[in-house]
Design a protein around this motif. Structure first.
Motif, mmCIF file in Angstrom:
data_model
loop_
_atom_site.group_PDB
_atom_site.id
_atom_site.type_symbol
_atom_site.label_atom_id
_atom_site.label_comp_id
_atom_site.label_asym_id
_atom_site.label_seq_id
_atom_site.Cartn_x
_atom_site.Cartn_y
_atom_site.Cartn_z
ATOM 1 N N GLN A 60 -2.910 27.851 -1.676
ATOM 2 C CA GLN A 60 -1.904 28.613 -2.423
ATOM 3 C C GLN A 60 -1.803 28.101 -3.859
ATOM 4 O O GLN A 60 -1.632 28.887 -4.792
ATOM 5 N N LEU A 63 -4.617 29.668 -5.651
ATOM 6 C CA LEU A 63 -4.320 31.083 -5.898
ATOM 7 C C LEU A 63 -3.305 31.254 -7.030
ATOM 8 O O LEU A 63 -3.368 32.230 -7.785
ATOM 9 N N ASP A 64 -2.388 30.302 -7.169
ATOM 10 C CA ASP A 64 -1.393 30.367 -8.239
ATOM 11 C C ASP A 64 -2.001 30.131 -9.617
ATOM 12 O O ASP A 64 -1.387 30.473 -10.626
ATOM 13 N N GLU A 65 -3.194 29.532 -9.677
ATOM 14 C CA GLU A 65 -3.858 29.312 -10.960
ATOM 15 C C GLU A 65 -4.354 30.618 -11.576
ATOM 16 O O GLU A 65 -4.742 30.642 -12.723
ATOM 17 N N SER A 66 -4.389 31.663 -10.825
ATOM 18 C CA SER A 66 -4.697 33.049 -11.230
ATOM 19 C C SER A 66 -6.126 33.313 -11.682
ATOM 20 O O SER A 66 -6.398 34.341 -12.267
ATOM 21 N N TRP A 67 -7.063 32.421 -11.444
ATOM 22 C CA TRP A 67 -8.467 32.758 -11.688
ATOM 23 C C TRP A 67 -9.067 33.437 -10.460
ATOM 24 O O TRP A 67 -10.145 34.024 -10.532
ATOM 25 N N ASN A 69 -7.641 35.696 -6.756
ATOM 26 C CA ASN A 69 -6.480 36.271 -6.070
ATOM 27 C C ASN A 69 -6.872 36.684 -4.654
ATOM 28 O O ASN A 69 -8.024 36.518 -4.248
ATOM 29 N N THR A 103 -15.782 36.714 -7.372
ATOM 30 C CA THR A 103 -14.503 37.269 -7.784
ATOM 31 C C THR A 103 -14.750 38.592 -8.503
ATOM 32 O O THR A 103 -15.891 38.998 -8.711
#
Length: 128
Positions: A60, A63-67, A69, A103
């Protein structure tokens, strides 16, 4: 009857039979949402996709680093490649699977998931 005429009749009948089999079985598979999934990579990914997914706090944070999702994770579970040399090992009453994918921004990622009988846990996400 000459051989070339017999051979032509045979090929015509074979082609007609193959056409009908594909037409009938293809319509049946499409209407029921069935897909050809007999290869090991496809079977593992399908099993991981159909179970509910939990995310560990470490994953999580990534995922919070936003590179990356959850859509990237779902696309990796749809189109990724399972690394069987690192996968299918026992881990906390489940099995670990390492899956390589990309990604939306075309960056290569490797995700580590633990497959239990009733759920899947996303353990780690790494850039390659």
């Amino acid at each position: 009857m000459k051989f070339k005429f017999r051979f032509a009749y045979y090929l015509f009948g074979l082609l007609l039979g193959v056409f009908f089999v594909i037409w009938f079985l293809g319509a049946k598979a499409e209407s029921k949402g069935v897909a050809f999934c007999y290869l090991p990579n496809c079977r593992v990914l399908q099993d991981l996709r159909k179970k509910p997914m939990d995310v560990t706090p470490e994953a999580q944070n990534i995922l919070d680093e936003s590179w990356v999702n959850l859509n990237d994770i779902k696309n990796t579970l749809q189109y990724g490649d399972v690394d069987f040399s690192k996968s299918n090992k026992a881990f906390k009453k489940g099995k670990v699977y390492v899956i390589e994918g990309k990604t939306i921004h075309n960056e290569e990622i490797t995700i580590t998931m633990v497959n239990y009988t009733d759920k899947v846990v996303l353990e780690n996400i790494e850039k390659k």
